[in-house]
Design an enzyme around this catalytic site. Structure first.
Site, short mmCIF file in Angstrom:
data_model
loop_
_atom_site.label_atom_id
_atom_site.label_comp_id
_atom_site.label_asym_id
_atom_site.label_seq_id
_atom_site.Cartn_x
_atom_site.Cartn_y
_atom_site.Cartn_z
N ARG A 61 0.80 -1.23 0.00
CA ARG A 61 0.00 0.00 0.00
C ARG A 61 0.84 1.28 0.00
O ARG A 61 0.56 2.23 -0.74
CB ARG A 61 -0.93 0.03 1.22
N LYS A 90 25.50 -3.68 -3.04
CA LYS A 90 26.96 -3.64 -3.26
C LYS A 90 27.68 -2.97 -2.09
O LYS A 90 28.87 -2.75 -2.13
CB LYS A 90 27.28 -2.85 -4.53
N ARG A 111 11.28 3.81 2.63
CA ARG A 111 11.02 2.90 3.76
C ARG A 111 12.30 2.12 3.99
O ARG A 111 12.93 1.62 3.05
CB ARG A 111 9.88 1.95 3.42
C1 NCD Z 1 2.19 -0.95 8.13
C2 NCD Z 1 3.69 -0.78 8.17
O1 NCD Z 1 4.39 -1.07 7.19
O2 NCD Z 1 4.15 -0.32 9.21
N1 NCD Z 1 1.70 -1.14 6.84
C3 NCD Z 1 1.40 -0.04 6.10
O3 NCD Z 1 2.21 0.80 5.83
N2 NCD Z 1 0.11 0.10 5.71
C4 NCD Z 1 1.68 -1.94 9.09
C5 NCD Z 1 2.26 -3.32 9.12
O4 NCD Z 1 3.12 -3.68 8.33
O5 NCD Z 1 1.81 -4.09 9.96
#
Ligand code: NCD
Length: 312
Positions: A61, A90, A111
């Site tokens: 998502r 690398k 992320r």
């Molecule tokens: C969450 C996350 O990645 O922290 N997911 C998300 O971004 N919708 C929740 C999860 O992974 O449990």
């Protein structure tokens, strides 16, 4: 009236950085976009702009909603979803990757498994960094879409009782969400096994701000009081000891019978993905809002992108 806050050029790293006016601004822009997209597929607010998506951890998502958000603003997207295909495999440092991607893009959504990684990226970035989750740390863009969803579902953010259920220790979504809810004097119910309780430093700061918090290990008791129940996944990937995960993984499972016996008008949220913590028979319950929450994710991220690019 006060001026709207200016987001241009800002990094979005933590729920903590937001004041109430800023939360209201993001929600208002997201609501506008949601309305506009009822009559056309995309807006032309960011033509020529490029979003970089750097996902060093799994995502469905967050990444796809960021990418759709930029495409629906008329911009373009580059990025990777598998760190194994990027130069980090690398041995490149995060800082060097960020310095590089800043040469190609106008804004970066990332992320990464390490707490504080988005802040580290922001230190060397020449474009805004949008934190899409830094380990068990923060997930501010999720928290904003959660606020938008609560506001949409309940019609208000005021005087609500919100139960946060599951892995409150490792859950970055709940860590970020409470930082936004605290501006609305929400009454909070923390429902977690003792081993997965909300980190003390977060709970202590909320109490110091005058937020009412109650801790319980009874989900049924919480369902009698809560206006909103925010379920979370037990964060398997954060456990050092797999047997501890096995012990705790089914600590709280929300079923249709429990929902039907709960307070009337209940709204159920979940950032998703769910594993076993909400049974699928809950999905047809009118207050099960987790797939509407998914849709709000794109609008909230459109708002953030347009705001940090100074397009609105
Ligand atoms: C969450 C996350 O990645 O922290 N997911 C998300 O971004 N919708 C929740 C999860 O992974 O449990």
């Amino acid at each position: 009236m006060d001026e709207w806050p200016d987001f241009k050029g800002k990094h979005i790293l933590s729920g903590k950085q937001f004041n109430k006016m800023e939360i209201e601004r993001v929600m208002a822009v997201a609501e506008d976009f949601r309305n506009e997209l009822k009559t056309r597929p995309s807006l032309h607010l960011c033509p020529g702009n490029v979003l970089g998506t750097l996902f060093f951890e799994p995502s469905t998502r967050t990444r796809l909603s960021f990418e759709s958000a930029m495409l629906r603003l008329g911009g373009s997207v580059v990025g990777f979803a598998e760190a194994g295909t990027s130069s980090s495999a690398k041995g490149e440092t995060l800082q060097d990757t960020i310095r590089t991607v800043c040469q190609y893009t106008d804004v970066i959504a990332m992320r990464h498994p390490r707490i504080g990684s988005a802040a580290e990226a922001a230190e060397v970035a020449s474009v805004p960094i949008l934190n899409g989750g830094d380990g068990a740390g923060q997930h501010p863009t999720q928290a904003l879409l959660d606020m938008l969803t609560i506001k949409t579902e309940k019609g208000t953010l005021k005087d609500l009782t919100v139960a946060l259920v599951g892995d409150l220790k490792h859950g970055r979504t709940v860590h970020a969400l409470v930082e936004l809810l605290k501006h609305y004097h929400t009454r909070l119910l923390f429902v977690a096994p003792p081993a997965l309780a909300m980190p003390t430093e977060i709970a202590t700061e909320l109490v110091a701000r005058g937020i009412a918090i109650e801790e319980t290990d009874s989900l049924n008791a919480a369902l009698q009081q809560a206006d909103v129940v925010y379920m979370t996944r037990i964060q398997k990937e954060r456990f050092v000891d797999p047997t501890e995960y096995e012990r705790l993984k089914d600590a709280f499972v929300l079923t249709r019978a429990m929902v039907d016996a709960g307070k009337p008008g209940l709204t159920i949220l979940h950032p998703l993905p769910r594993v076993s913590e909400i049974t699928t028979d809950v999905d047809s319950f009118s207050g099960a809002a987790y797939f509407r929450q998914v849709q709000n994710g794109m609008y909230a991220r459109m708002a953030l992108i347009a705001l940090v690019l100074g397009r609105i």
